[in-house]
Design a protein around this motif. Structure first.
Motif: not given
Ligand code: FAD
Length: 284
Positions: A217-236
Motif C-alpha cells: 500500500n505504498m503505491g499501485s503495486t507492491p514495492l521493493r525497498a531496494s535501498a533499505t535492502e542494500s543498507a541492511l547487508a552487514g548491519a547489526a
C-alpha cells in the motif's frame, strides 16, 4: 446487493477451464475463493455472464518441493499457508503474511493465487511474494509461462495474467532458516493495511547478512525497498544498527492519500514499520 444473473461452470481440469475461458472471452470471470470476486459482483462493479469456478481442480491445491523452490498451488488457501510445514520451514514470510489476512472465515476460503491475481495494492500477500522473488506460473492455450513477481504486478488491480489465462502455481525460492516478519498497521483489527512491510532476513550472531524487504500500500503495486535492502547487508540487528537503513524504506514509493492518512504520513509509517519488522525478523 444481489449480483446480476450469471451462468456457473465448475471445470475439473485446467484445460477445461481454459477452454471455457476461450469460449466466453470477456463475458467470463474466474473464481478461486470468491472472497474478492463475490463482493465485486454483489456491488455490481462487474457483471460477467459466466463465472468459472476453479474450486474443483484439485491439481491447483497444495504445496510441494522442487529442488531449491517451493511450488504453491494457486488455490492454496491463506489458512493452509499459515499452517503448512513446508511454507513455515522454507518461506516463513508467506506464512506470517497470510496470518494477517482478514479473519479466520476469509482465510479459510481466500487463496494465495486469488489474492495475487486480484492485485489489490492493500493486499497482504503481494509484497510477501515480491520480497521472496516468487515467480508466477500462468497457463494459456499456448502452454505455460513463468513471470517474476517484479513483472507480475503491473498496476492497480492489474497483473500480467491475460484475459484468456489462469494462474496455476507460484514458485518461491527457498529461504530456509531465514527469519521473517510481516508488520501490518491497521486502525481496526482484520482490516486491509494502511501500510505494511514484509521482511525476511538471513542473520547470525546479531549481524544481518542479507535482507529482502517489500512494502504494501505504498503505491499501485507492491514495492521493493531496494535501498533499505542494500543498507541492511552487514548491519547489526539492533535499533541503532537498522535505523539508517529503515529510514530509506519509502524511497521511490508513491503512496496514496486517503481518509486513513496522507502520503507523507504513509512514508513516515513505512520507515517505522520497516525498523520494527527487520528487528523482529532478525529475532532482536
Ligand atoms: C471482509 C474482507 C476482508 C478482507 N481483508 C483482507 C486483508 O486484510 N488483506 C488481504 O490481503 N485481503 C483481504 N481480503 C481479500 C482476501 O484476501 C481474498 O482472499 C483475496 O483477495 C482473493 O482471493 P480469492 O481466492 O478469494 O479470489 P477471488 O475472489 O475468487 O478472485 C479474485 C480475483 O482474482 C481472479 N483470480 C482468482 N484466481 C485466479 C487464478 N488462479 N487465475 C486467474 N485469475 C484468478 C478472479 O477472476 C478475480 O478477479 C478481504 C476480503 C474480505 C471479503
Amino acid at each position: 446487493m444481489i449480483p446480476a444473473k450469471f451462468d456457473y461452470m465448475a471445470p475439473t481440469s485446467v484445460e477445461d477451464a481454459l477452454s471455457a475461458l476461450a469460449q466466453h472471452g470477456d463475458d467470463a470471470k474466474i473464481m478461486a475463493g470468491g472472497q474478492s470476486l463475490l463482493p465485486v459482483l454483489r456491488m455490481r462493479l462487474n457483471a460477467p455472464e459466466v463465472v468459472i469456478d476453479l474450486g474443483r481442480i484439485d491439481g491447483l491445491r497444495g504445496v510441494r518441493e522442487d529442488g531449491d523452490a517451493l511450488v504453491i498451488g494457486a488455490l492454496t488457501t491463506h489458512s493452509e499457508m499459515v499452517t503448512n510445514d513446508l511454507v513455515r520451514q522454507h518461506a516463513l514470510l508467506l506464512s506470517k503474511a497470510a496470518a494477517e489476512v482478514a479473519d479466520n472465515q476469509i482465510r479459510h476460503r481466500g487463496t494465495f493465487g486469488g489474492a495475487c491475481a486480484h492485485a489489490d495494492p492493500a493486499g497482504d500477500m503481494g509484497s510477501a511474494a515480491l520480497a521472496l522473488d516468487a515467480a508466477f506460473v500462468i497457463a494459456g492455450s499456448g502452454g505455460t509461462r513463468s513471470v517474476p513477481a517484479s513483472e507480475f504486478f503491473v498496476g492497480l488491480f492489474e497483473t500480467a495474467i491475460g484475459e484468456d489465462e489462469i494462474l496455476t502455481e507460484i514458485r518461491v525460492p527457498k529461504k530456509t532458516g531465514w527469519g521473517a516478519h510481516y508488520e501490518k498497521f491497521v486502525r481496526v483489527a482484520h482490516q486491509w493495511p494502511i501500510v505494511a512491510v514484509a521482511v525476511t532476513v538471513n542473520s547470525s550472531g546479531g549481524t544481518i547478512s542479507e535482507a529482502k524487504v517489500a512494502l504494501t500500500n505504498m503505491g499501485s503495486t507492491p514495492l521493493r525497498a531496494s535501498a533499505t535492502e542494500s543498507a541492511l547487508a552487514g548491519a547489526a540487528a539492533t535499533e541503532d544498527g537498522v535505523r539508517a537503513a529503515a529510514d530509506q524504506a519509502a524511497d521511490g514509493s508513491n503512496p496514496p492519500s486517503d481518509l486513513n492518512g496522507d502520503s507523507d504520513y504513509r512514508r513516515h509509517l513505512a520507515t517505522v514499520l520497516t525498523r520494527r519488522a527487520v528487528l523482529k525478523a532478525a529475532g532482536a
